[in-house]
Design a protein around this motif. Sequence first.
Motif, PDB file in Angstrom:
ATOM      1  N   GLY A 362       0.821  -1.201   0.000  1.00 27.78           N
ATOM      2  CA  GLY A 362       0.000   0.000   0.000  1.00 27.78           C
ATOM      3  C   GLY A 362       0.851   1.245   0.000  1.00 27.78           C
ATOM      4  O   GLY A 362       2.080   1.187   0.119  1.00 27.78           O
ATOM      5  N   GLU A 366      -0.638   4.730   4.211  1.00 25.94           N
ATOM      6  CA  GLU A 366      -1.450   3.692   4.842  1.00 25.94           C
ATOM      7  C   GLU A 366      -0.721   3.018   6.000  1.00 25.94           C
ATOM      8  O   GLU A 366      -1.149   1.966   6.475  1.00 25.94           O
ATOM      9  N   LYS A 601      -3.331   7.468  -5.562  1.00 24.61           N
ATOM     10  CA  LYS A 601      -2.926   7.913  -4.224  1.00 24.61           C
ATOM     11  C   LYS A 601      -1.678   8.775  -4.354  1.00 24.61           C
ATOM     12  O   LYS A 601      -0.741   8.415  -5.070  1.00 24.61           O
TER      13      LYS A 601
END
Length: 712
Positions: A362, A366, A601
């Motif tokens: 991730g 995160e 992201k």
Amino acid sequence: MKKVFELNFRGRKLVVEHGELAKQATGAVLVRYGDTVVLSTTVISKNVNILADFFPLMVLYQEKLYSVGKIPGGFIKREGRPTDNATLAARMIDRPMRPMFKEDFKHEVQIVNTVLSVDQDNSPEMTAMFGSSLATCISGAPFDGPIAGVKVGRVNGEFVINPTTEQMELSDIDLTVAGTKHAINMVEAGSKEVSEEDMLEALMFGHEAIKELVAFQEEIIKEVGLPMMEYETLEISDELKEEIRSLASDKLDQAMRIKDKLEKYAAIDQIKEDVVAKYETENEALKEAELKELLTKVKLVLEEIEYEIFRKIVVKEKTRADGRKMTEIRPLSTAIDLLPRTHGSALFTRGQTQSLSIVTLGALGEHQILDGLTPEDEKRFMLHYNFPQFSVGETGRYGAPGRREIGHGALGERALLQVIPSEEEFPYTIRVVSEILESNGSSSQASICAGCMALMAAGVPIKAPVAGIAMGLITDGDDYTILTDIQGMEDHLGDMDFKVAGTKDGICALQMDIKIKGITREILKQALEQAKQARMEILEVITKQIPSPRKEVSKYAPKTCTFMINPDKIKDVIGRGGEMITKIICEESNVTSVNDVKAVKVDLEDDGRVIIYHTDQDVIDRTKARIESLTREVEKNKIYTGKVVKVEDFGCFVELWPGCEGLVHVSQLDQTRVEKASDVVKVGDEIIVKSLGYDNRGRLNLSRKQAFNKEK
């Protein structure tokens, strides 16, 4: 009456206060180690159930966030469920203390450590262990202490007792060792591929410091300790013991030689049930309480017989119940890529122990946020261990992870952490989950092996493969035998569980628990040597399955791109209230919300580092281009081509690139006088301008006239 005791322990003051606080506890001490302060209390229940089949000991380590000047995070502003660190600290204190209580003592004991003040350079965990031992010793409990523990580090080749935070950053060993003045009885360690010889020296170095702490406790106990309490025990006559032996010994001996785990356990359970049923039937006339006491005695004798037969088979006959040699590992098998949509998966099977480990990658954002007493407030690598009841063919409770699961996960995490690449090398948050599908001993070490393969399958560039093995110890008087790769019964009936994990070059993690009072240097040395041999065998199997980490991450894992921008420009990328970054993410990902699973992201670090994650490289490239256009800096006196986006009487606004606009004042529009900007330009025109730089209010000024002159 308050009494104060002081010791200069390796250059730091250790102070014990007794008689002022928590006076209604059976035993209580306030321990000050530097500016770390821990209140340790022991309470022994007056009620006892001598028929209980376990010793009801509870050890708590209570972290109070005021001790480090913090207010708890979240909605409820008070301490709640213990953190993983608190759970591990409580286990670390319990493990060396539990085997020191008398075996026939069944009073409930609660040891509570309340952390009141923390100086990060003086370990509150080791302070609590010292206090727990001392509070128990002065309480009059039948406890064969004192015990104590220390941390050992190694900085520039020199061993250090209870290293400071600064020293730990330089240390290649993070060792916690506990024991009595006679021997070591608990070990917990992480290390950067340290040799067996060096680890053994670190253990012995730590034990010398433990002796000093034990001697200090003995002085205090002599002055303020209560005499050992009298307690009720369950007396079993020799006649009853012999009677049960004649009924069960031969049958149990045969059953314990069965190789298959489930078949063996079923046979042993059946023999025990038959003997208990016989005594229950023959003594139906007894009162309920008397019958219950008799049957408890029968069960205890059966367990004693089982214990003795097991030792005879291993130590005297030099055989193992499953037919293996003392140094032989159970059959191994491996597999990778079992789960097509996960980022990495691997299966490791050793005998009847099996771990399925899964890796998820991730974004750095995160990472896990930590709300505890340690200076560390986040971590990007996690290993979570799950032990369902079906793995041992049983039904049972399912819920939040217990102490055992947290402890096993922490051991696996510590072992693999030593080879995890840095954030700069591999800018991902990494989570490994070990699902134990079958267990017959040493599932934590199977998790390390499966986790290592899953990491390599996921494309995590670990520094070297890691394998783990569990060693056992069986003693019979002065005789002893060390077993490689212990299974469940050898763990349950044995005297030691010694887990060693590492690479081909050295040890990465170590954990030892024993049920006897302590073990010698010779036993430790032999166990480490046997563990190294076994580790090499397992590493050969692992690397045959997957020799090295894959060069690319899974197509389902987020790809990444890292680049630098001027830190002063971060606010421009974020925009007011996050408006700009939200717009970039939604437009480039073609989603309506930044929380959409398909959204790109973006992590923005304080040093100007930008990390972009997405499974589609095109989305990453477009997002990078948008951010770079926002953060490009205009060079003074440089010529640019821009688009007119707004026209006013006093001038026009020109966009050099998205997010970058400057004003061309009416006086800078042409070489001749211009009354209104609209006389010269209109919205949509592309014009050449020269940068005049920023004024004292941060506004960009441009000139068409000077650019025109330069072009001429």
